[in-house]
Design a protein around this motif. Structure first.
Motif, PDB file in Angstrom:
ATOM      1  N   SER A  82       0.854  -1.183   0.000  1.00  0.00           N
ATOM      2  CA  SER A  82       0.000   0.000   0.000  1.00  0.00           C
ATOM      3  C   SER A  82       0.894   1.238   0.000  1.00  0.00           C
ATOM      4  N   THR A  84       0.929   3.654   2.076  1.00  0.00           N
ATOM      5  CA  THR A  84       1.384   3.887   3.442  1.00  0.00           C
ATOM      6  C   THR A  84       2.528   2.952   3.808  1.00  0.00           C
ATOM      7  N   ALA A  85       2.363   1.667   3.495  1.00  0.00           N
ATOM      8  CA  ALA A  85       3.405   0.691   3.811  1.00  0.00           C
ATOM      9  C   ALA A  85       4.693   0.999   3.050  1.00  0.00           C
ATOM     10  N   VAL A  91       5.609  -3.355   7.159  1.00  0.00           N
ATOM     11  CA  VAL A  91       4.218  -3.798   7.096  1.00  0.00           C
ATOM     12  C   VAL A  91       3.855  -4.543   8.377  1.00  0.00           C
ATOM     13  N   THR A  93       0.355  -6.101   8.187  1.00  0.00           N
ATOM     14  CA  THR A  93      -0.873  -6.773   7.792  1.00  0.00           C
ATOM     15  C   THR A  93      -0.741  -7.285   6.360  1.00  0.00           C
ATOM     16  N   VAL A 102      -0.527  -8.812  -0.640  1.00  0.00           N
ATOM     17  CA  VAL A 102      -0.478  -7.380  -0.387  1.00  0.00           C
ATOM     18  C   VAL A 102      -0.013  -7.110   1.038  1.00  0.00           C
ATOM     19  N   GLU A 104       0.200  -4.142   4.064  1.00  0.00           N
ATOM     20  CA  GLU A 104      -0.346  -2.867   4.538  1.00  0.00           C
ATOM     21  C   GLU A 104       0.276  -2.560   5.897  1.00  0.00           C
ATOM     22  N   ASN A 105       0.222  -1.309   6.281  1.00  0.00           N
ATOM     23  CA  ASN A 105       0.664  -0.918   7.614  1.00  0.00           C
ATOM     24  C   ASN A 105      -0.497  -0.204   8.302  1.00  0.00           C
ATOM     25  N   THR A 106      -1.108  -0.886   9.278  1.00  0.00           N
ATOM     26  CA  THR A 106      -2.212  -0.277  10.024  1.00  0.00           C
ATOM     27  C   THR A 106      -1.729   0.354  11.325  1.00  0.00           C
ATOM     28  N   LYS A 269      -9.665  -5.061   6.780  1.00  0.00           N
ATOM     29  CA  LYS A 269      -9.066  -5.380   5.476  1.00  0.00           C
ATOM     30  C   LYS A 269      -9.366  -6.825   5.095  1.00  0.00           C
TER      31      LYS A 269
END
Length: 292
Positions: A82, A84-85, A91, A93, A102, A104-106, A269
């Motif tokens: 993503s 953001t990531a 990451v 997630t 994929v 992501e970074n939450t 997600k």
């Protein structure tokens, strides 16, 4: 979506993780049949890490959370990041989307959501430049630095390993207002020419169970007046840093809310459903009252 959902967390060590409690409570509140497993992988075991990610690719796992020390190690094994990531360079997630793994970074949005929910009233003065002192320069610090910089904060990175702080400042230089990094020491913080902070964030593991009497704050250094303290450590419920900051008259909170928020965002997600945060908080309270 399969009938029985299987999610997991990988990292090392995982003995004190609250993630299974959080996710099981959320799944139950959503009426979904599923489980959340702990799947520890030792540092530098790239073979085991790749094998675990393969379980996401082949559908054995519908989602995977990643924590220390693998948040950056998994990057070469992914198909897509993503925005953001990619910006953070870490990451937490993972899931499959349209045949691609994929990342992501939450952590970043999770931190901001909880920060403003709990300390927003004390950080509302935007008339002056807002400055945060960030203690630590690891994976969690990367997410926090990016989150604050994206909100217009000036971030001063202080770490015991100066080269790590410098590397983080330089890697996020596009977003950070100033590439400022100093040693995390008694002398450097008050005398390093840094602006007075409105916010101090601990992104180190110091103070975490079982080492509850440790603190990232230098011994003998007074807390800056009027600052708020946000400690990413959430176990124990009140860390030494938070306890001493409160004793000095500062507003101070632990990172439990960030933990809940980043977990909820990950589950959203994976499932596409809105996740009830309150159910997750209640589950943590029950777990702490009735430890095994």
């Amino acid at each position: 979506m399969t009938d029985t959902l299987v999610f997991a967390l990988t990292g090392w060590p995982l003995g004190h993780s609250l993630s299974p409690v959080l996710h099981q409570a959320a799944l139950a509140a959503l009426g979904l049949k599923g489980e959340y497993r702990l799947m520890p992988v030792p540092p530098a075991d790239s073979t085991a890490l790749a094998a675990l990610l393969q379980q996401v690719r082949n559908g054995q796992l519908q989602g995977l959370n990643v924590t220390i020390p693998h948040k950056q190690a998994v990057l070469p094994l992914l198909d897509e990041l993503s925005p953001t990531a990619r910006a953070i360079g870490a990451v937490n997630t993972l899931w499959m989307r349209e045949g691609r793994l994929v990342g992501e970074n939450t952590d970043a949005p999770g931190f901001l959501a909880d920060l403003y929910a709990r300390l927003g009233d004390h950080l509302a003065d935007k008339a002056r430049e807002r400055c945060a002192w960030l203690l630590g320069a690891g994976g969690s610090a990367r997410a926090v630095a990016f989150a604050l910089a994206s909100e217009g904060w000036r971030v001063v990175i202080a770490a015991r390993r100066l080269e790590q702080a410098e590397a983080l400042a330089l890697s996020l230089g596009y977003w950070l207002k100033a590439e400022q990094f100093i040693p995390l020491s008694l002398a450097a913080l008050p005398e390093g020419g840094v602006p007075h902070p409105q916010l101090i964030i601990n992104a180190t593991p110091l103070g975490m169970t079982p080492q509850v009497e440790t603190s990232p704050w230098p011994e003998g250094l007074a807390f800056p007046s009027g600052a708020c303290v946000y400690d990413l450590v959430y176990n124990p419920p009140e860390t030494r840093l938070v306890r001493e900051a409160r004793r000095a008259g500062l507003e101070a909170v632990t990172g439990l809310g960030m933990l809940v928020e980043q977990a909820a965002l990950a589950l959203e997600k994976w499932t596409g459903l809105p996740v009830p945060r309150e159910a997750m908080f209640r589950a943590v309270e029950r777990d702490r009252k009735n430890p095994e």
